[in-house]
Design an enzyme around this catalytic site. Structure first.
Site, PDB file in Angstrom:
ATOM      1  N   GLN A  85       0.853  -1.192   0.000  1.00 17.98           N
ATOM      2  CA  GLN A  85       0.000   0.000   0.000  1.00 17.98           C
ATOM      3  C   GLN A  85       0.889   1.242   0.000  1.00 17.98           C
ATOM      4  O   GLN A  85       1.681   1.457   0.919  1.00 17.98           O
ATOM      5  CB  GLN A  85      -0.931   0.045   1.202  1.00 17.98           C
ATOM      6  CG  GLN A  85      -1.965   1.175   1.038  1.00 17.98           C
ATOM      7  CD  GLN A  85      -2.785   1.436   2.273  1.00 17.98           C
ATOM      8  OE1 GLN A  85      -2.233   1.754   3.325  1.00 17.98           O
ATOM      9  NE2 GLN A  85      -4.101   1.333   2.157  1.00 17.98           N
ATOM     10  N   ARG A 133      -7.552   2.145  -2.959  1.00 17.73           N
ATOM     11  CA  ARG A 133      -8.462   2.107  -1.812  1.00 17.73           C
ATOM     12  C   ARG A 133      -9.130   3.469  -1.651  1.00 17.73           C
ATOM     13  O   ARG A 133      -8.455   4.504  -1.630  1.00 17.73           O
ATOM     14  CB  ARG A 133      -7.712   1.748  -0.532  1.00 17.73           C
ATOM     15  CG  ARG A 133      -8.677   1.467   0.627  1.00 17.73           C
ATOM     16  CD  ARG A 133      -7.982   1.063   1.902  1.00 17.73           C
ATOM     17  NE  ARG A 133      -8.788   0.075   2.620  1.00 17.73           N
ATOM     18  CZ  ARG A 133      -8.734  -0.119   3.940  1.00 17.73           C
ATOM     19  NH1 ARG A 133      -7.910   0.582   4.689  1.00 17.73           N
ATOM     20  NH2 ARG A 133      -9.489  -1.031   4.518  1.00 17.73           N
ATOM     21  N   GLY A 177      -9.830  -6.890   8.962  1.00 19.75           N
ATOM     22  CA  GLY A 177      -8.684  -6.181   9.506  1.00 19.75           C
ATOM     23  C   GLY A 177      -8.255  -6.691  10.860  1.00 19.75           C
ATOM     24  O   GLY A 177      -7.383  -7.557  10.976  1.00 19.75           O
ATOM     25  N   ARG A 178      -8.852  -6.158  11.922  1.00 20.60           N
ATOM     26  CA  ARG A 178      -8.421  -6.512  13.270  1.00 20.60           C
ATOM     27  C   ARG A 178      -8.426  -8.012  13.554  1.00 20.60           C
ATOM     28  O   ARG A 178      -7.553  -8.494  14.283  1.00 20.60           O
ATOM     29  CB  ARG A 178      -9.258  -5.742  14.301  1.00 20.60           C
ATOM     30  CG  ARG A 178      -8.729  -4.338  14.518  1.00 20.60           C
ATOM     31  CD  ARG A 178      -9.734  -3.426  15.153  1.00 20.60           C
ATOM     32  NE  ARG A 178     -10.726  -2.983  14.187  1.00 20.60           N
ATOM     33  CZ  ARG A 178     -11.329  -1.798  14.235  1.00 20.60           C
ATOM     34  NH1 ARG A 178     -11.039  -0.947  15.188  1.00 20.60           N
ATOM     35  NH2 ARG A 178     -12.205  -1.462  13.323  1.00 20.60           N
ATOM     36  N   TYR A 220      -6.063  10.916   3.906  1.00 21.17           N
ATOM     37  CA  TYR A 220      -4.679  11.193   3.537  1.00 21.17           C
ATOM     38  C   TYR A 220      -4.614  11.991   2.230  1.00 21.17           C
ATOM     39  O   TYR A 220      -5.628  12.481   1.738  1.00 21.17           O
ATOM     40  CB  TYR A 220      -3.880   9.894   3.510  1.00 21.17           C
ATOM     41  CG  TYR A 220      -3.844   9.222   4.871  1.00 21.17           C
ATOM     42  CD1 TYR A 220      -3.299   9.883   5.980  1.00 21.17           C
ATOM     43  CD2 TYR A 220      -4.409   7.963   5.083  1.00 21.17           C
ATOM     44  CE1 TYR A 220      -3.292   9.305   7.240  1.00 21.17           C
ATOM     45  CE2 TYR A 220      -4.410   7.379   6.350  1.00 21.17           C
ATOM     46  CZ  TYR A 220      -3.855   8.053   7.417  1.00 21.17           C
ATOM     47  OH  TYR A 220      -3.855   7.488   8.674  1.00 21.17           O
TER      48      TYR A 220
END
Length: 367
Positions: free
Chosen positions: A100, A233, A322-323, A186
Protein backbone atom coordinates in the site's frame (compact mmCIF):
# COMPACT_ATOMS: atom_id res chain seq x y z
CA UNK A 1 -16.81 -26.51 4.15
CA UNK A 2 -16.63 -24.95 0.69
CA UNK A 3 -18.32 -21.57 0.48
CA UNK A 4 -17.99 -18.50 -1.69
CA UNK A 5 -15.22 -17.10 0.54
CA UNK A 6 -13.10 -20.10 -0.38
CA UNK A 7 -13.64 -20.03 -4.12
CA UNK A 8 -10.45 -19.11 -6.01
CA UNK A 9 -10.37 -15.83 -7.89
CA UNK A 10 -8.19 -14.33 -10.60
CA UNK A 11 -6.60 -10.97 -9.78
CA UNK A 12 -4.87 -9.69 -12.88
CA UNK A 13 -2.18 -12.24 -13.68
CA UNK A 14 -2.28 -14.03 -10.33
CA UNK A 15 -4.64 -16.74 -9.09
CA UNK A 16 -5.71 -16.36 -5.47
CA UNK A 17 -6.64 -19.35 -3.30
CA UNK A 18 -9.54 -17.65 -1.52
CA UNK A 19 -11.38 -14.34 -1.28
CA UNK A 20 -10.19 -13.37 2.19
CA UNK A 21 -8.09 -10.20 2.24
CA UNK A 22 -5.74 -9.06 4.98
CA UNK A 23 -6.12 -5.29 4.60
CA UNK A 24 -3.40 -2.77 5.42
CA UNK A 25 -2.98 -2.05 9.11
CA UNK A 26 -0.37 0.28 10.53
CA UNK A 27 1.69 -1.53 13.19
CA UNK A 28 4.65 0.89 13.52
CA UNK A 29 7.43 -1.65 13.95
CA UNK A 30 9.87 -0.53 11.20
CA UNK A 31 13.56 -0.45 12.14
CA UNK A 32 15.14 2.87 13.03
CA UNK A 33 16.83 4.85 11.69
CA UNK A 34 15.65 4.49 8.12
CA UNK A 35 12.04 3.21 8.46
CA UNK A 36 13.05 -0.24 7.18
CA UNK A 37 10.90 -3.38 7.10
CA UNK A 38 12.59 -5.95 9.35
CA UNK A 39 12.66 -9.61 10.42
CA UNK A 40 9.78 -9.07 12.85
CA UNK A 41 7.59 -7.81 10.02
CA UNK A 42 8.75 -10.64 7.76
CA UNK A 43 7.57 -13.19 10.32
CA UNK A 44 4.28 -11.34 10.86
CA UNK A 45 3.29 -11.34 7.19
CA UNK A 46 4.52 -14.89 6.51
CA UNK A 47 2.37 -16.13 9.39
CA UNK A 48 -0.68 -14.69 7.60
CA UNK A 49 0.14 -15.92 4.08
CA UNK A 50 -2.97 -18.12 3.90
CA UNK A 51 -4.99 -14.97 3.18
CA UNK A 52 -6.06 -14.91 -0.46
CA UNK A 53 -4.36 -11.51 -0.64
CA UNK A 54 -2.26 -9.56 1.85
CA UNK A 55 -2.15 -5.81 1.44
CA UNK A 56 0.82 -4.69 3.50
CA UNK A 57 0.66 -1.77 5.90
CA UNK A 58 0.74 1.80 4.60
CA UNK A 59 4.23 2.51 3.27
CA UNK A 60 5.42 6.04 2.67
CA UNK A 61 6.60 6.99 -0.82
CA UNK A 62 9.00 9.70 0.40
CA UNK A 63 10.35 11.24 3.59
CA UNK A 64 7.65 13.95 3.32
CA UNK A 65 4.90 11.34 3.05
CA UNK A 66 5.34 10.02 6.60
CA UNK A 67 2.54 10.55 9.10
CA UNK A 68 3.48 8.48 12.11
CA UNK A 69 6.63 7.34 13.89
CA UNK A 70 8.13 3.95 13.02
CA UNK A 71 6.16 3.37 9.80
CA UNK A 72 8.03 1.82 6.85
CA UNK A 73 9.09 3.47 3.60
CA UNK A 74 9.76 2.23 0.08
CA UNK A 75 11.97 4.97 -1.38
CA UNK A 76 15.51 3.94 -0.36
CA UNK A 77 17.55 0.87 -1.38
CA UNK A 78 17.58 -0.32 2.23
CA UNK A 79 13.79 -0.08 2.46
CA UNK A 80 13.36 -1.98 -0.82
CA UNK A 81 15.71 -4.71 0.47
CA UNK A 82 13.76 -4.96 3.74
CA UNK A 83 10.49 -5.44 1.89
CA UNK A 84 12.11 -8.02 -0.41
CA UNK A 85 12.63 -10.24 2.63
CA UNK A 86 8.93 -9.88 3.46
CA UNK A 87 7.66 -10.68 -0.04
CA UNK A 88 10.03 -13.64 -0.40
CA UNK A 89 8.73 -15.10 2.87
CA UNK A 90 5.06 -14.63 1.88
CA UNK A 91 5.64 -16.16 -1.56
CA UNK A 92 7.49 -19.11 0.00
CA UNK A 93 4.28 -19.86 1.92
CA UNK A 94 2.19 -19.63 -1.26
CA UNK A 95 0.75 -16.20 -0.52
CA UNK A 96 0.22 -13.06 -2.58
CA UNK A 97 1.06 -9.56 -1.32
CA UNK A 98 0.50 -6.00 -2.54
CA UNK A 99 2.19 -2.88 -1.13
CA UNK A 100 0.00 0.00 0.00
CA UNK A 101 1.58 3.25 -1.21
CA UNK A 102 0.95 6.09 1.18
CA UNK A 103 1.33 9.86 1.34
CA UNK A 104 -0.35 11.33 4.39
CA UNK A 105 -0.31 14.95 3.24
CA UNK A 106 -1.40 17.12 6.16
CA UNK A 107 -1.91 14.21 8.63
CA UNK A 108 1.52 14.55 10.17
CA UNK A 109 3.74 16.71 12.32
CA UNK A 110 6.98 18.43 11.41
CA UNK A 111 8.86 16.11 13.80
CA UNK A 112 8.01 13.18 11.49
CA UNK A 113 9.20 14.89 8.30
CA UNK A 114 12.54 16.40 9.19
CA UNK A 115 11.19 19.69 10.49
CA UNK A 116 9.43 20.64 7.25
CA UNK A 117 5.88 21.93 6.85
CA UNK A 118 3.42 19.26 5.72
CA UNK A 119 1.88 19.62 2.27
CA UNK A 120 -1.74 19.24 1.23
CA UNK A 121 -4.23 20.26 -1.43
CA UNK A 122 -4.84 23.39 0.63
CA UNK A 123 -3.56 25.22 3.69
CA UNK A 124 -6.31 23.74 5.89
CA UNK A 125 -5.44 22.08 9.19
CA UNK A 126 -7.01 18.70 9.97
CA UNK A 127 -9.17 19.47 13.00
CA UNK A 128 -9.02 17.31 16.12
CA UNK A 129 -6.54 14.94 14.49
CA UNK A 130 -3.64 13.45 16.46
CA UNK A 131 -0.53 11.80 15.05
CA UNK A 132 2.27 10.16 16.95
CA UNK A 133 5.92 11.08 16.98
CA UNK A 134 9.01 9.42 18.37
CA UNK A 135 9.45 11.22 21.67
CA UNK A 136 12.49 9.20 22.75
CA UNK A 137 10.56 6.47 24.56
CA UNK A 138 9.01 3.19 23.42
CA UNK A 139 5.55 4.76 23.73
CA UNK A 140 4.22 6.90 20.86
CA UNK A 141 3.82 10.56 21.76
CA UNK A 142 0.55 11.96 20.40
CA UNK A 143 0.50 15.51 19.05
CA UNK A 144 -1.85 17.62 16.92
CA UNK A 145 -1.45 17.36 13.15
CA UNK A 146 0.29 20.48 11.85
CA UNK A 147 -1.06 23.24 9.61
CA UNK A 148 0.07 22.35 6.06
CA UNK A 149 1.01 24.53 3.12
CA UNK A 150 -0.87 24.24 -0.17
CA UNK A 151 0.98 22.26 -2.82
CA UNK A 152 2.33 24.14 -5.79
CA UNK A 153 2.10 22.76 -9.34
CA UNK A 154 5.75 21.79 -8.95
CA UNK A 155 4.91 19.89 -5.74
CA UNK A 156 2.10 18.05 -7.51
CA UNK A 157 4.37 17.01 -10.37
CA UNK A 158 7.03 15.87 -7.90
CA UNK A 159 4.62 13.79 -5.82
CA UNK A 160 3.14 12.10 -8.90
CA UNK A 161 6.68 11.09 -9.85
CA UNK A 162 7.27 9.80 -6.29
CA UNK A 163 4.18 7.60 -6.59
CA UNK A 164 5.36 6.31 -9.97
CA UNK A 165 8.83 5.50 -8.62
CA UNK A 166 7.37 3.89 -5.49
CA UNK A 167 5.30 1.57 -7.70
CA UNK A 168 8.47 0.54 -9.55
CA UNK A 169 10.27 0.10 -6.20
CA UNK A 170 7.46 -2.14 -4.96
CA UNK A 171 7.80 -4.41 -7.98
CA UNK A 172 11.58 -4.47 -7.43
CA UNK A 173 10.88 -5.48 -3.82
CA UNK A 174 8.89 -8.47 -5.05
CA UNK A 175 5.35 -7.26 -4.41
CA UNK A 176 2.70 -8.70 -6.71
CA UNK A 177 1.23 -5.24 -7.10
CA UNK A 178 0.41 -2.02 -5.27
CA UNK A 179 -2.59 -0.38 -3.64
CA UNK A 180 -2.84 3.40 -3.86
CA UNK A 181 -4.05 4.71 -0.50
CA UNK A 182 -6.65 7.27 -1.56
CA UNK A 183 -8.74 6.87 1.62
CA UNK A 184 -8.94 7.78 5.31
CA UNK A 185 -8.21 11.48 4.94
CA UNK A 186 -4.68 11.19 3.54
CA UNK A 187 -3.22 13.21 0.66
CA UNK A 188 -5.27 11.94 -2.31
CA UNK A 189 -8.41 12.16 -0.17
CA UNK A 190 -7.48 15.76 0.68
CA UNK A 191 -7.82 16.62 -3.02
CA UNK A 192 -11.02 14.60 -3.56
CA UNK A 193 -13.18 15.77 -0.66
CA UNK A 194 -14.72 19.19 -1.16
CA UNK A 195 -14.29 20.51 2.39
CA UNK A 196 -10.54 19.70 2.43
CA UNK A 197 -9.81 21.38 -0.92
CA UNK A 198 -10.25 25.11 -1.49
CA UNK A 199 -7.97 25.37 -4.53
CA UNK A 200 -8.96 27.64 -7.40
CA UNK A 201 -6.79 26.04 -10.09
CA UNK A 202 -7.46 22.89 -12.15
CA UNK A 203 -7.05 20.71 -9.02
CA UNK A 204 -9.91 22.31 -7.07
CA UNK A 205 -13.49 23.45 -7.31
CA UNK A 206 -15.45 21.15 -9.61
CA UNK A 207 -15.69 17.41 -9.04
CA UNK A 208 -13.71 16.77 -12.22
CA UNK A 209 -10.93 19.03 -10.91
CA UNK A 210 -10.89 17.44 -7.44
CA UNK A 211 -10.48 14.01 -9.04
CA UNK A 212 -7.64 15.18 -11.30
CA UNK A 213 -4.80 14.41 -8.88
CA UNK A 214 -6.15 10.86 -8.34
CA UNK A 215 -6.46 10.48 -12.11
CA UNK A 216 -2.88 11.60 -12.78
CA UNK A 217 -1.34 9.50 -9.99
CA UNK A 218 -3.13 6.34 -11.14
CA UNK A 219 -2.23 7.01 -14.78
CA UNK A 220 1.46 7.34 -13.83
CA UNK A 221 1.48 4.09 -11.86
CA UNK A 222 -0.46 2.14 -14.50
CA UNK A 223 2.03 3.35 -17.12
CA UNK A 224 4.93 2.29 -14.88
CA UNK A 225 3.90 -1.22 -13.79
CA UNK A 226 0.66 -2.11 -15.65
CA UNK A 227 -3.00 -1.84 -14.68
CA UNK A 228 -3.07 -5.51 -13.64
CA UNK A 229 -0.78 -4.62 -10.73
CA UNK A 230 -2.57 -1.46 -9.53
CA UNK A 231 -5.41 -1.35 -6.97
CA UNK A 232 -6.91 1.70 -5.26
CA UNK A 233 -8.46 2.11 -1.81
CA UNK A 234 -11.26 4.64 -1.26
CA UNK A 235 -13.28 5.47 1.87
CA UNK A 236 -16.43 7.04 0.43
CA UNK A 237 -18.63 7.70 3.45
CA UNK A 238 -16.09 8.19 6.22
CA UNK A 239 -14.80 11.49 7.59
CA UNK A 240 -11.54 10.10 8.94
CA UNK A 241 -8.75 12.56 9.68
CA UNK A 242 -11.05 15.48 9.03
CA UNK A 243 -11.84 15.09 5.33
CA UNK A 244 -15.50 15.73 4.53
CA UNK A 245 -17.23 15.81 1.17
CA UNK A 246 -20.45 17.72 0.57
CA UNK A 247 -21.84 15.07 -1.82
CA UNK A 248 -19.99 11.81 -1.14
CA UNK A 249 -22.32 9.54 -3.12
CA UNK A 250 -21.87 11.60 -6.29
CA UNK A 251 -18.15 12.10 -5.68
CA UNK A 252 -17.27 8.46 -5.14
CA UNK A 253 -19.43 7.02 -7.89
CA UNK A 254 -17.55 9.41 -10.20
CA UNK A 255 -14.22 8.29 -8.69
CA UNK A 256 -15.12 4.63 -9.27
CA UNK A 257 -16.11 5.36 -12.88
CA UNK A 258 -12.83 7.22 -13.41
CA UNK A 259 -10.82 4.31 -12.00
CA UNK A 260 -12.72 1.94 -14.29
CA UNK A 261 -11.32 3.83 -17.29
CA UNK A 262 -7.80 2.97 -16.08
CA UNK A 263 -8.73 -0.75 -15.87
CA UNK A 264 -7.14 -1.05 -12.42
CA UNK A 265 -7.13 -4.59 -11.05
CA UNK A 266 -9.23 -3.88 -7.96
CA UNK A 267 -11.12 -1.22 -6.06
CA UNK A 268 -10.94 -1.53 -2.27
CA UNK A 269 -13.75 0.19 -0.34
CA UNK A 270 -13.16 0.99 3.33
CA UNK A 271 -16.52 1.16 5.03
CA UNK A 272 -17.14 3.04 8.25
CA UNK A 273 -16.26 0.51 10.92
CA UNK A 274 -16.80 2.04 14.33
CA UNK A 275 -19.41 0.25 16.42
CA UNK A 276 -22.41 2.52 15.94
CA UNK A 277 -21.58 3.61 12.38
CA UNK A 278 -24.33 3.48 9.75
CA UNK A 279 -24.21 0.74 7.15
CA UNK A 280 -23.20 1.70 3.61
CA UNK A 281 -26.47 2.04 1.65
CA UNK A 282 -27.26 -0.91 -0.62
CA UNK A 283 -28.15 1.45 -3.46
CA UNK A 284 -24.67 3.00 -3.24
CA UNK A 285 -23.01 -0.43 -3.35
CA UNK A 286 -25.03 -1.32 -6.43
CA UNK A 287 -24.05 1.95 -8.10
CA UNK A 288 -20.38 1.29 -7.31
CA UNK A 289 -20.67 -2.16 -8.84
CA UNK A 290 -22.10 -0.61 -12.02
CA UNK A 291 -19.44 2.13 -12.17
CA UNK A 292 -16.44 -0.15 -11.64
CA UNK A 293 -16.16 -3.51 -13.40
CA UNK A 294 -12.98 -4.98 -11.87
CA UNK A 295 -12.49 -6.93 -8.63
CA UNK A 296 -14.33 -5.16 -5.81
CA UNK A 297 -13.08 -5.53 -2.22
CA UNK A 298 -14.94 -4.32 0.86
CA UNK A 299 -13.56 -4.06 4.40
CA UNK A 300 -15.12 -2.96 7.67
CA UNK A 301 -17.02 -4.85 10.41
CA UNK A 302 -17.35 -8.04 8.38
CA UNK A 303 -17.75 -11.48 9.88
CA UNK A 304 -17.84 -14.69 7.86
CA UNK A 305 -21.62 -14.60 7.45
CA UNK A 306 -21.77 -11.00 6.27
CA UNK A 307 -18.83 -11.62 3.93
CA UNK A 308 -20.56 -14.61 2.35
CA UNK A 309 -23.75 -12.61 1.87
CA UNK A 310 -21.90 -9.75 0.15
CA UNK A 311 -20.15 -12.10 -2.28
CA UNK A 312 -23.26 -14.20 -2.95
CA UNK A 313 -25.27 -11.03 -3.65
CA UNK A 314 -22.71 -9.98 -6.25
CA UNK A 315 -21.85 -6.77 -4.39
CA UNK A 316 -18.27 -7.79 -3.58
CA UNK A 317 -15.67 -10.20 -4.93
CA UNK A 318 -13.37 -10.26 -1.91
CA UNK A 319 -13.69 -9.18 1.74
CA UNK A 320 -11.08 -7.68 4.04
CA UNK A 321 -10.90 -8.69 7.71
CA UNK A 322 -8.68 -6.18 9.51
CA UNK A 323 -8.42 -6.51 13.27
CA UNK A 324 -9.30 -10.25 13.25
CA UNK A 325 -6.03 -10.84 11.35
CA UNK A 326 -4.02 -9.21 14.15
CA UNK A 327 -4.74 -11.96 16.70
CA UNK A 328 -5.55 -14.79 14.27
CA UNK A 329 -2.63 -15.49 11.93
CA UNK A 330 -4.56 -18.54 10.67
CA UNK A 331 -7.80 -16.59 10.15
CA UNK A 332 -8.88 -18.35 6.91
CA UNK A 333 -8.59 -21.77 8.59
CA UNK A 334 -10.58 -20.55 11.60
CA UNK A 335 -13.31 -19.13 9.36
CA UNK A 336 -13.46 -22.26 7.22
CA UNK A 337 -13.84 -24.61 10.19
CA UNK A 338 -15.84 -22.37 12.50
CA UNK A 339 -13.09 -22.22 15.11
CA UNK A 340 -13.34 -19.38 17.67
CA UNK A 341 -11.45 -16.16 17.03
CA UNK A 342 -8.89 -14.75 19.45
CA UNK A 343 -9.12 -11.09 20.50
CA UNK A 344 -6.19 -8.72 19.95
CA UNK A 345 -4.57 -6.69 22.70
CA UNK A 346 -5.16 -3.03 21.81
CA UNK A 347 -2.16 -1.77 23.77
CA UNK A 348 0.26 -3.63 21.47
CA UNK A 349 -1.15 -2.44 18.13
CA UNK A 350 1.34 0.39 17.53
CA UNK A 351 5.05 0.27 18.25
CA UNK A 352 6.92 -2.13 20.45
CA UNK A 353 8.34 -5.55 19.64
CA UNK A 354 7.20 -9.10 18.82
CA UNK A 355 4.67 -8.98 21.66
CA UNK A 356 1.27 -8.38 20.09
CA UNK A 357 2.69 -8.81 16.59
CA UNK A 358 4.09 -12.30 16.00
CA UNK A 359 3.22 -14.12 19.24
CA UNK A 360 -0.45 -14.89 18.56
CA UNK A 361 -0.78 -18.67 18.14
CA UNK A 362 -2.64 -20.64 15.49
CA UNK A 363 -5.72 -22.51 16.67
CA UNK A 364 -5.02 -25.94 18.18
CA UNK A 365 -7.70 -28.59 18.47
CA UNK A 366 -7.67 -30.03 21.97
CA UNK A 367 -6.89 -33.72 22.23
Amino acid sequence: MTTSLFQPIQLGNISLNNRIVMPPMTRSRASQPGDIANDMMTTYYAQRATAGLIIAEGTQISSMAKGYAWTPGIYTPEQIAGWKNVTDAVHAKGGAIFAQLWHVGRVTHSDNIGGQLPISSSAIQAENVKVFIDNGTNEPGFVDAALPRAMTKEDITQVIEQYRQAALNAVEAGFDGIELHAANGYLINQFIDSEANNRTDEYGGSLENRLRFLDEVVAAMVEAIGAERVGVRLAPLTTLNGTVDANPIETYIAAAALLNTHHIVYLHIAEVDWDDAPDTPLSFKRSLREAYQGVLIYAGRYNAEKAEQAIDAGLADMIGFGRPFVANPDLPNRIQHGFPLAEHVAETLFGGSEQGLTDYPVYQLED
